[in-house]
Motif scaffolding. Structure first.
Motif, PDB file in Angstrom:
ATOM      1  N   PRO A 160       0.800  -1.237   0.000  1.00  0.00           N
ATOM      2  CA  PRO A 160       0.000   0.000   0.000  1.00  0.00           C
ATOM      3  C   PRO A 160       0.826   1.277   0.000  1.00  0.00           C
ATOM      4  N   LEU A 161       2.052   1.218   0.558  1.00  0.00           N
ATOM      5  CA  LEU A 161       2.877   2.417   0.665  1.00  0.00           C
ATOM      6  C   LEU A 161       3.953   2.483  -0.422  1.00  0.00           C
ATOM      7  N   ALA A 162       3.855   1.634  -1.412  1.00  0.00           N
ATOM      8  CA  ALA A 162       4.936   1.530  -2.401  1.00  0.00           C
ATOM      9  C   ALA A 162       5.181   2.836  -3.139  1.00  0.00           C
ATOM     10  N   LYS A 163       4.139   3.636  -3.328  1.00  0.00           N
ATOM     11  CA  LYS A 163       4.286   4.885  -4.084  1.00  0.00           C
ATOM     12  C   LYS A 163       4.779   6.041  -3.231  1.00  0.00           C
ATOM     13  N   ALA A 164       4.919   5.831  -1.932  1.00  0.00           N
ATOM     14  CA  ALA A 164       5.372   6.902  -1.049  1.00  0.00           C
ATOM     15  C   ALA A 164       6.841   7.198  -1.315  1.00  0.00           C
ATOM     16  N   GLY A 165       7.121   8.458  -1.698  1.00  0.00           N
ATOM     17  CA  GLY A 165       8.505   8.836  -1.967  1.00  0.00           C
ATOM     18  C   GLY A 165       9.055   9.850  -0.992  1.00  0.00           C
ATOM     19  N   SER A 166       8.256  10.208  -0.002  1.00  0.00           N
ATOM     20  CA  SER A 166       8.695  11.189   0.985  1.00  0.00           C
ATOM     21  C   SER A 166       7.899  10.996   2.258  1.00  0.00           C
ATOM     22  N   CYS A 211       9.951   1.511   5.566  1.00  0.00           N
ATOM     23  CA  CYS A 211      10.361   2.584   4.678  1.00  0.00           C
ATOM     24  C   CYS A 211      11.699   3.108   5.164  1.00  0.00           C
ATOM     25  N   GLY A 212      12.434   3.728   4.294  1.00  0.00           N
ATOM     26  CA  GLY A 212      13.726   4.237   4.717  1.00  0.00           C
ATOM     27  C   GLY A 212      14.426   4.976   3.607  1.00  0.00           C
ATOM     28  N   GLY A 213      15.658   5.337   3.883  1.00  0.00           N
ATOM     29  CA  GLY A 213      16.466   6.057   2.923  1.00  0.00           C
ATOM     30  C   GLY A 213      17.771   6.463   3.547  1.00  0.00           C
ATOM     31  N   ALA A 214      18.672   6.923   2.704  1.00  0.00           N
ATOM     32  CA  ALA A 214      19.962   7.424   3.171  1.00  0.00           C
ATOM     33  C   ALA A 214      19.954   8.933   3.021  1.00  0.00           C
ATOM     34  N   VAL A 215      19.681   9.633   4.108  1.00  0.00           N
ATOM     35  CA  VAL A 215      19.572  11.094   4.088  1.00  0.00           C
ATOM     36  C   VAL A 215      20.572  11.639   5.105  1.00  0.00           C
ATOM     37  N   PRO A 216      21.756  12.044   4.664  1.00  0.00           N
ATOM     38  CA  PRO A 216      22.771  12.503   5.619  1.00  0.00           C
ATOM     39  C   PRO A 216      22.297  13.670   6.475  1.00  0.00           C
ATOM     40  N   GLU A 217      21.425  14.521   5.916  1.00  0.00           N
ATOM     41  CA  GLU A 217      20.982  15.700   6.662  1.00  0.00           C
ATOM     42  C   GLU A 217      19.983  15.360   7.766  1.00  0.00           C
ATOM     43  N   ALA A 218      19.417  14.152   7.714  1.00  0.00           N
ATOM     44  CA  ALA A 218      18.361  13.799   8.663  1.00  0.00           C
ATOM     45  C   ALA A 218      18.871  13.825  10.092  1.00  0.00           C
ATOM     46  N   ALA A 219      20.076  13.314  10.316  1.00  0.00           N
ATOM     47  CA  ALA A 219      20.604  13.279  11.683  1.00  0.00           C
ATOM     48  C   ALA A 219      20.756  14.689  12.242  1.00  0.00           C
ATOM     49  N   VAL A 220      21.265  15.628  11.411  1.00  0.00           N
ATOM     50  CA  VAL A 220      21.417  17.014  11.865  1.00  0.00           C
ATOM     51  C   VAL A 220      20.060  17.617  12.204  1.00  0.00           C
TER      52      VAL A 220
END
Length: 635
Positions: free
Chosen positions: A508-514, A563-572
């Motif tokens: 159901p969430l496959a189209k979620a890009g953000s 869901c996930g991703g590699a977002v370096p800015e997320a930690a900051v």
């Protein structure tokens, strides 16, 4: 506007004006030109039918020109070859899917209008006109929420056509003086109905498109809407003159038919100008989506009403001013037959005295309800409050702000003691009372002390506009982190979660890009949890939340089922907004995108931790923040 955009607005306006006339002429024949039957009426019906077909043909030609102009704007090239090449792609857009059937209905009215009954002809042209609502600003999205606005826009178009086209029909009918008085009297109820519909539907849709008082007076869209409203008011004046003076005088023989012709002609000219302005409005950005320039040095604010020292004075000023207005109306309102009888002088004179006293003691304190304003006070951040913009602001803050405001924003930087007034404490909760536009103005133009000397420099020449907005995003996260740390990891107001790009599994969430695409689902965001055990993940997946794991390695895929991703800015961004130190952290985000809780530590695996997460998620869903997802998302 560019030449291409100008041609688009002109052809659109011409097409709509002719389409309004095409529907309004037969509507006049059906609703006004009734009995008595006879040669005069039959002759008028024939004239109206010919003019209707002519208006439909002209609307068809203007519609084709509008279609070509839209194709030229679509490709940014007005040459004939470019337009021909763009006609196909333009026809495949939603605009094309609406306009082509509309033009087909106009063509049918032209081809068969000589044989169709007048009601069928009106039906074809009315349907074509009503469908135009599907290509306006109101119909940007087709969903259930937009349906009332779409229906209102259809009624607005049909009412405008019945009024303006009806006046054109009345003007044609005035060529037969024997029917003039009767037709003018019969047209009045139609005019009243149309005006009522026009006002109600314009108010319903206009408020959302204009964007409040700031959008009304501070954007081109709002200013054109004001001009349109002024012309509409003049049309109402003409209509009132016809209804209460010209038509009765014509029936009594005290007013000549020339006066009615002149009034109708003036009203038609004003109506044409209104249609032209409406076409212009349809071709520019609505005020609600523009950055308004506030022209005044003050703006209304209700903050003082809850102030323990001055709130009582503000409420008293409101009450006294309201009393003065009521007393003034009581004294000056003229009588209204059957509803209102003007009071005697024995009542009016004391009412005027009460009004004067109320205004004398109430009006001076109304300034408590205003605060200082700047041209950008009603601007909103265009960044979308993303983790990337927060991280960019975090990189800029040490070199541009920390020497005065301190590394943590508390106003304790090394240069603070040398300033004539202390720098602002950016961690104080009242910072959120200042609009993004106010802060942007201060960052752009600096801030003086009471003597006019600059106490904060202007950054317009040092930082780009995007960098200033990024600093504002970071300042908001810094403020949130401080107050949330004091509240032991709990948000008590609608702070939005910084936006992230994500990948979600099939399903159901496959189209979620953000992160924004997960709206409607509570989310547990995990940062710094690169190795999540299968039992821990299974335990969290059994709760109502959607687990989102942000990896530190760029090529690391999220665990199955998350869901996930590699977002370096997320930690900051999230460590700042949550007020946490280095290490693994978890953030609970409710289904409306508002931050609710933050924890430091491992991914929950014990039954107790999962039960606590489930309970806290359910509590967040039962008690949403009044501001929804906060005030900083502007997608």
């Amino acid at each position: 506007m560019s030449p291409l955009e100008t041609s688009l607005a002109v052809t659109r306006g011409l097409h709509i004006a002719l389409a309004l006339a095409g529907w309004g002429l037969p509507a006049f024949a059906i609703l006004v030109l009734k009995a008595p039957e006879g040669p005069e009426r039959a002759a008028l019906i024939g004239i109206l039918r010919r003019w209707t077909r002519g208006a439909a043909l002209a609307a068809l030609v203007a519609g084709l020109a509008w279609f070509a102009a839209q194709a030229a704007v679509f490709v940014g090239d007005g040459t004939p070859s470019a337009i021909l090449g763009a006609l196909g792609p333009t026809a495949g857009t939603r605009y094309g899917h609406v306009l082509i059937p509309r033009l087909a209905l106009l063509a049918a009215a032209v081809a068969f209008g000589g044989r169709l009954p007048i009601k069928a002809l009106a039906g074809l042209l009315g349907l074509s006109l009503a469908l135009h609502a599907a290509v306006g600003h109101v119909a940007v999205t087709f969903n259930a929420a937009a349906l009332p606005g779409l229906v209102a826009e259809m009624l607005h178009l049909l009412a405008a056509g019945a009024w303006l086209g009806g006046m054109a029909g009345l003007l044609l009918a005035l060529a037969r003086p024997a029917l003039a008085a009767d037709l003018a009297t019969r047209f009045s109820p139609l005019g009243v109905t149309c005006v009522t519909l026009l006002a109600a539907t314009a108010l319903l849709n206009g408020v959302g498109l204009i964007g409040g008082l700031a959008g009304l007076i501070g954007t081109p869209y709002g200013q054109i809407a004001l001009a349109k409203a002024a012309l509409f008011a003049l049309m109402l004046g003409c209509a009132a003159l016809n209804r209460w003076h010209v038509s009765p005088g014509l029936a009594r023989g005290t007013v000549g038919i020339g006066a009615l012709r002149l009034s109708v002609c003036v009203e038609l000219v004003l109506g044409t100008a209104v249609v032209a302005l409406a076409a212009w409005l349809a071709s520019i950005v609505p005020g609600a989506h523009d950055q308004p320039l506030w022209p005044f040095t003050r703006k209304l604010s209700g903050e003082i009403l809850s102030d323990p020292d001055y709130g009582g004075m503000a409420w008293k000023a409101i009450a006294l001013t309201g009393l003065g207005l009521v007393a003034t109306l009581l004294a000056i309102l003229p009588p209204w037959p059957g509803a209102w009888r003007r009071p005697s002088p024995a009542v009016r004179l004391p009412a005027l005295a009460v009004a004067a006293a109320s205004f004398w003691f109430g009006v001076p304190d109304l300034d408590l309800l205003t605060v200082q304003a700047f041209p950008t006070s009603f601007w909103s951040s265009p960044t979308g409050f993303t983790a990337a913009s927060v991280a960019e602001g975090a990189a800029l803050f040490p070199s541009h702000c920390a020497r005065c405001h301190g590394a943590g924003g508390a106003g304790d930087g090394p240069d603070a003691a040398n300033l004539s007034i202390p720098p602002a404490d950016l961690t104080a909760h009242h910072l959120l009372d200042h609009s993004e536009g106010d802060i942007f103005w201060w960052l752009t133009h600096g801030m003086p002390d009471p003597d006019g000397k600059p106490v904060m420099p202007a950054f317009e020449g040092q930082l780009s506009e995007d960098e200033r907005w990024a600093l504002i995003d970071y300042i908001h996260t810094l403020n949130s982190g401080s107050t949330v740390a004091e509240a032991q990891g709990v948000w008590t107001w609608g702070m939005p979660a910084p936006e992230l790009d994500l990948r979600c599994p099939a399903g159901p969430l496959a189209k979620a890009g953000s992160l924004a695409d997960l709206a409607g689902h509570p989310v547990l965001l995990a940062i710094g949890h690169d190795d999540v055990s299968a039992p821990a993940l299974a335990a969290v997946q059994a709760t109502p939340v959607v687990p989102v794991i942000i990896a530190t390695a760029a090529d690391q895929a999220p665990p199955p089922g998350t869901c996930g991703g590699a977002v370096p800015e997320a930690a900051v961004a999230y460590r700042t907004i949550g007020g946490t130190a280095d290490g693994p952290m978890l953030v609970l985000i409710d289904s409306r995108g508002a931050l609710r809780r933050v924890w430091q530590g491992p991914f929950p695996a014990t039954p107790e931790a999962v039960a606590q997460l489930t309970a806290q998620t359910a509590d967040a869903e039962r008690h949403p923040f009044a501001t929804g997802g906060g005030g900083h998302h502007h997608h």
